[in-house]
Design a protein around this motif. Structure first.
Motif, PDB file in Angstrom:
ATOM      1  N   MET A   1      71.767  61.900  73.985  1.00 24.06           N
ATOM      2  CA  MET A   1      72.592  61.213  73.002  1.00 24.06           C
ATOM      3  C   MET A   1      73.345  62.229  72.140  1.00 24.06           C
ATOM      4  SD  MET A   1      71.432  58.868  69.766  1.00 24.06           S
ATOM      5  CE  MET A   1      70.808  60.351  68.994  1.00 24.06           C
ATOM      6  N   THR A   2      74.668  62.111  72.136  1.00 26.77           N
ATOM      7  CA  THR A   2      75.463  62.997  71.286  1.00 26.77           C
ATOM      8  C   THR A   2      75.512  62.422  69.882  1.00 26.77           C
ATOM      9  OG1 THR A   2      76.826  63.657  73.155  1.00 26.77           O
ATOM     10  CG2 THR A   2      77.770  64.002  70.969  1.00 26.77           C
ATOM     11  N   PHE A   3      75.253  63.283  68.900  1.00 26.57           N
ATOM     12  CA  PHE A   3      75.363  62.827  67.515  1.00 26.57           C
ATOM     13  C   PHE A   3      76.838  62.697  67.150  1.00 26.57           C
ATOM     14  CE2 PHE A   3      71.245  65.202  67.440  1.00 26.57           C
ATOM     15  CZ  PHE A   3      70.429  64.116  67.183  1.00 26.57           C
ATOM     16  N   LYS A   4      77.144  61.728  66.290  1.00 29.27           N
ATOM     17  CA  LYS A   4      78.540  61.524  65.882  1.00 29.27           C
ATOM     18  C   LYS A   4      78.875  62.385  64.661  1.00 29.27           C
ATOM     19  CE  LYS A   4      81.705  57.854  64.401  1.00 29.27           C
ATOM     20  NZ  LYS A   4      82.013  58.452  63.102  1.00 29.27           N
ATOM     21  N   ARG A   5      77.934  62.417  63.739  1.00 32.69           N
ATOM     22  CA  ARG A   5      78.160  63.185  62.502  1.00 32.69           C
ATOM     23  C   ARG A   5      76.876  63.968  62.175  1.00 32.69           C
ATOM     24  NH1 ARG A   5      80.451  59.731  57.753  1.00 32.69           N
ATOM     25  NH2 ARG A   5      82.326  59.901  59.037  1.00 32.69           N
ATOM     26  N   ILE A   6      77.047  65.269  61.972  1.00 33.10           N
ATOM     27  CA  ILE A   6      75.884  66.147  61.795  1.00 33.10           C
ATOM     28  C   ILE A   6      75.989  66.903  60.483  1.00 33.10           C
ATOM     29  CG2 ILE A   6      74.816  68.281  62.693  1.00 33.10           C
ATOM     30  CD1 ILE A   6      75.718  67.297  65.489  1.00 33.10           C
ATOM     31  N   LEU A   7      74.834  67.079  59.840  1.00 34.99           N
ATOM     32  CA  LEU A   7      74.762  67.989  58.692  1.00 34.99           C
ATOM     33  C   LEU A   7      73.983  69.204  59.160  1.00 34.99           C
ATOM     34  CD1 LEU A   7      73.401  69.317  56.120  1.00 34.99           C
ATOM     35  CD2 LEU A   7      75.351  67.957  55.461  1.00 34.99           C
ATOM     36  N   LEU A   8      74.641  70.349  59.200  1.00 33.97           N
ATOM     37  CA  LEU A   8      73.984  71.586  59.634  1.00 33.97           C
ATOM     38  C   LEU A   8      73.588  72.397  58.413  1.00 33.97           C
ATOM     39  CD1 LEU A   8      73.309  73.636  61.961  1.00 33.97           C
ATOM     40  CD2 LEU A   8      75.666  74.468  61.728  1.00 33.97           C
ATOM     41  N   LYS A   9      72.300  72.726  58.316  1.00 28.41           N
ATOM     42  CA  LYS A   9      71.828  73.554  57.198  1.00 28.41           C
ATOM     43  C   LYS A   9      71.586  74.978  57.683  1.00 28.41           C
ATOM     44  CE  LYS A   9      69.898  75.643  53.915  1.00 28.41           C
ATOM     45  NZ  LYS A   9      68.531  75.914  53.625  1.00 28.41           N
ATOM     46  N   ILE A  10      72.246  75.905  57.028  1.00 33.20           N
ATOM     47  CA  ILE A  10      72.101  77.320  57.391  1.00 33.20           C
ATOM     48  C   ILE A  10      71.516  78.063  56.200  1.00 33.20           C
ATOM     49  CG2 ILE A  10      73.377  79.404  58.047  1.00 33.20           C
ATOM     50  CD1 ILE A  10      75.513  77.438  59.180  1.00 33.20           C
ATOM     51  N   SER A  11      70.482  78.852  56.447  1.00 29.37           N
ATOM     52  CA  SER A  11      69.915  79.612  55.325  1.00 29.37           C
ATOM     53  C   SER A  11      70.844  80.768  54.985  1.00 29.37           C
ATOM     54  CB  SER A  11      68.531  80.147  55.698  1.00 29.37           C
ATOM     55  OG  SER A  11      68.676  81.180  56.635  1.00 29.37           O
ATOM     56  N   GLY A  12      70.786  81.198  53.741  1.00 29.74           N
ATOM     57  CA  GLY A  12      71.573  82.366  53.353  1.00 29.74           C
ATOM     58  C   GLY A  12      71.180  83.579  54.189  1.00 29.74           C
ATOM     59  N   GLU A  13      69.867  83.694  54.438  1.00 29.86           N
ATOM     60  CA  GLU A  13      69.392  84.868  55.190  1.00 29.86           C
ATOM     61  C   GLU A  13      70.018  84.970  56.569  1.00 29.86           C
ATOM     62  OE1 GLU A  13      65.146  84.807  55.066  1.00 29.86           O
ATOM     63  OE2 GLU A  13      65.102  85.595  53.011  1.00 29.86           O
ATOM     64  N   ALA A  14      70.344  83.833  57.175  1.00 34.51           N
ATOM     65  CA  ALA A  14      70.954  83.868  58.514  1.00 34.51           C
ATOM     66  C   ALA A  14      72.288  84.612  58.478  1.00 34.51           C
ATOM     67  CB  ALA A  14      71.155  82.449  59.033  1.00 34.51           C
ATOM     68  N   LEU A  15      72.957  84.589  57.326  1.00 36.65           N
ATOM     69  CA  LEU A  15      74.281  85.226  57.235  1.00 36.65           C
ATOM     70  C   LEU A  15      74.196  86.748  57.120  1.00 36.65           C
ATOM     71  CD1 LEU A  15      76.257  82.812  54.856  1.00 36.65           C
ATOM     72  CD2 LEU A  15      75.982  82.711  57.334  1.00 36.65           C
ATOM     73  N   MET A  16      72.969  87.270  56.908  1.00 37.48           N
ATOM     74  CA  MET A  16      72.833  88.728  56.786  1.00 37.48           C
ATOM     75  C   MET A  16      72.979  89.415  58.142  1.00 37.48           C
ATOM     76  SD  MET A  16      69.692  89.153  54.046  1.00 37.48           S
ATOM     77  CE  MET A  16      68.416  88.801  55.233  1.00 37.48           C
ATOM     78  N   GLY A  17      72.836  88.617  59.222  1.00 36.89           N
ATOM     79  CA  GLY A  17      72.850  89.232  60.556  1.00 36.89           C
ATOM     80  C   GLY A  17      71.734  90.246  60.648  1.00 36.89           C
ATOM     81  N   ASP A  18      72.042  91.469  61.068  1.00 34.80           N
ATOM     82  CA  ASP A  18      71.000  92.501  61.169  1.00 34.80           C
ATOM     83  C   ASP A  18      70.797  93.241  59.856  1.00 34.80           C
ATOM     84  OD1 ASP A  18      70.611  91.847  63.831  1.00 34.80           O
ATOM     85  OD2 ASP A  18      72.203  93.214  64.513  1.00 34.80           O
ATOM     86  N   GLY A  19      71.584  92.915  58.855  1.00 33.35           N
ATOM     87  CA  GLY A  19      71.465  93.610  57.570  1.00 33.35           C
ATOM     88  C   GLY A  19      70.324  93.055  56.739  1.00 33.35           C
ATOM     89  N   SER A  20      70.151  93.577  55.516  1.00 29.83           N
ATOM     90  CA  SER A  20      69.063  93.107  54.666  1.00 29.83           C
ATOM     91  C   SER A  20      69.588  92.487  53.374  1.00 29.83           C
ATOM     92  CB  SER A  20      68.108  94.262  54.345  1.00 29.83           C
ATOM     93  OG  SER A  20      68.833  95.314  53.753  1.00 29.83           O
ATOM     94  N   TYR A  21      70.891  92.370  53.239  1.00 30.86           N
ATOM     95  CA  TYR A  21      71.475  91.761  52.038  1.00 30.86           C
ATOM     96  C   TYR A  21      72.914  91.350  52.356  1.00 30.86           C
ATOM     97  CZ  TYR A  21      73.132  91.029  47.276  1.00 30.86           C
ATOM     98  OH  TYR A  21      73.658  90.471  46.144  1.00 30.86           O
ATOM     99  N   GLY A  22      73.380  90.316  51.713  1.00 29.94           N
ATOM    100  CA  GLY A  22      74.806  89.982  51.748  1.00 29.94           C
ATOM    101  C   GLY A  22      75.266  89.301  53.029  1.00 29.94           C
ATOM    102  N   ILE A  23      76.541  89.431  53.294  1.00 23.85           N
ATOM    103  CA  ILE A  23      77.178  88.651  54.361  1.00 23.85           C
ATOM    104  C   ILE A  23      77.666  89.572  55.478  1.00 23.85           C
ATOM    105  CG2 ILE A  23      79.081  87.057  54.887  1.00 23.85           C
ATOM    106  CD1 ILE A  23      79.015  86.316  51.819  1.00 23.85           C
ATOM    107  N   SER A  24      77.229  89.314  56.698  1.00 25.40           N
ATOM    108  CA  SER A  24      77.682  90.095  57.851  1.00 25.40           C
ATOM    109  C   SER A  24      78.906  89.401  58.457  1.00 25.40           C
ATOM    110  CB  SER A  24      76.548  90.173  58.882  1.00 25.40           C
ATOM    111  OG  SER A  24      77.070  90.250  60.190  1.00 25.40           O
ATOM    112  N   THR A  25      80.013  90.136  58.558  1.00 25.81           N
ATOM    113  CA  THR A  25      81.218  89.508  59.126  1.00 25.81           C
ATOM    114  C   THR A  25      81.004  89.194  60.611  1.00 25.81           C
ATOM    115  OG1 THR A  25      82.103  91.749  59.200  1.00 25.81           O
ATOM    116  CG2 THR A  25      83.043  90.293  57.555  1.00 25.81           C
ATOM    117  N   ASP A  26      80.188  90.017  61.292  1.00 22.78           N
ATOM    118  CA  ASP A  26      79.878  89.719  62.708  1.00 22.78           C
ATOM    119  C   ASP A  26      79.162  88.369  62.806  1.00 22.78           C
ATOM    120  OD1 ASP A  26      80.980  92.012  63.623  1.00 22.78           O
ATOM    121  OD2 ASP A  26      79.082  93.107  63.828  1.00 22.78           O
ATOM    122  N   MET A  27      78.240  88.141  61.882  1.00 22.77           N
ATOM    123  CA  MET A  27      77.482  86.887  61.895  1.00 22.77           C
ATOM    124  C   MET A  27      78.409  85.707  61.602  1.00 22.77           C
ATOM    125  SD  MET A  27      74.561  85.833  62.559  1.00 22.77           S
ATOM    126  CE  MET A  27      74.122  84.118  62.637  1.00 22.77           C
TER     127      MET A  27
END
Ligand code: UDP
Length: 236
Positions: A1-27
């Motif tokens: 079943m394909t969802f029609k409308r989704i709320l995706l929750k992303i943790s801040g930590e996921a945006l660090m990529g391989d780093g340990s702080y802040g925002i990774s542009t690769d990510m």
């Protein structure tokens, strides 16, 4: 079943990529391309992002700050993350609106439920920034709240692991993944899927929560079209 409308929750930590702080542009680039696979299916997508990569209110309070002030800082951190994701999406041609629970008219739109739904119907990705706008809450709870308001079919919570396990899979190679769980069990066994306030709100309103690994390429769209990834938390 394909969802029609989704709320995706992303943790801040996921945006660090391989780093340990802040925002990774690769990510941000990786995430934007993954999101495109979902919007290409015609699925409506809203996002809530945390700020663990920048600042968490509890950490500020632990070092002596007033909790409400510290939480306000945490919420402002989510606005920075939201703007970074908006930039990444617009760079690859995906229309995107940021709506903040803390009004800052020069930066993004104020959150307004009816307008948010209009944006989604027009196939714009909507990012809900600044959590619920209140201290003492988390962005997990904000994700459930916004999902209910916009009548999303599911909250998809992206994590570093493939779902909910009976023990920590990063420490125990024998850890077993649950394919489904009930809200009651998550709460009773304190399985730490998200904070209890968020789970309780989902339980009271029968909103399913899918916990899955966002780092595996293609997983967001697989989850969105209803393939069996991660752990589904619902009433049954
Ligand atoms: N926050 C808040 N109210 C909300 C949502 C978030 O006060 O409704 C603050 C709180 O300080 C929190 C921070 O924003 O620590 C970042 O959110 P969260 O910890 O949920 O981020 P994540 O763990 O998902 O990166």
């Amino acid at each position: 079943m394909t969802f029609k409308r989704i709320l995706l929750k992303i943790s801040g930590e996921a945006l660090m990529g391989d780093g340990s702080y802040g925002i990774s542009t690769d990510m941000i680039r990786f995430l934007s391309n993954e999101i495109k696979k979902v919007t290409d299916q015609g699925i409506e997508l809203a996002l809530v992002v945390g700020a663990g990569n920048i600042f968490r209110g509890v950490a500020g309070a632990a070092s002596g700050m007033d909790r409400s002030s510290a939480d306000n800082m945490g919420m402002l951190g989510t606005v920075m993350n939201s703007l970074a994701i908006q930039d990444g999406l617009e760079n690859i041609g995906i229309p995107c609106k940021v709506m903040s629970a803390i009004t800052m008219l020069n930066v993004c739109e104020p959150y307004e439920r009816v307008k948010a739904v209009e944006h989604l119907e027009r196939k714009r990705v909507v990012i809900f920034a600044a959590g619920t706008g209140n201290p003492y809450f988390t962005t997990d709870t904000a994700a459930v709240l916004r999902a209910l308001e916009i009548k999303a079919n599911v909250v998809m919570k992206a994590t570093r692991v493939d779902g909910v396990y009976d023990s920590d899979p990063e420490k125990n190679a024998q850890a077993k993944r649950y394919t489904s769980l009930t809200y009651s069990r998550v709460l009773k066994e304190d399985l730490r899927v998200m904070d209890a306030a968020g789970i309780s709100l989902a339980k009271d309103n029968s909103l399913p929560i899918l916990v899955f690994n966002m780092k595996t390429e293609g997983n967001i769209v697989r989850a969105a079209i209803g393939e069996s990834v991660g752990t589904l938390i619902s009433a049954e």
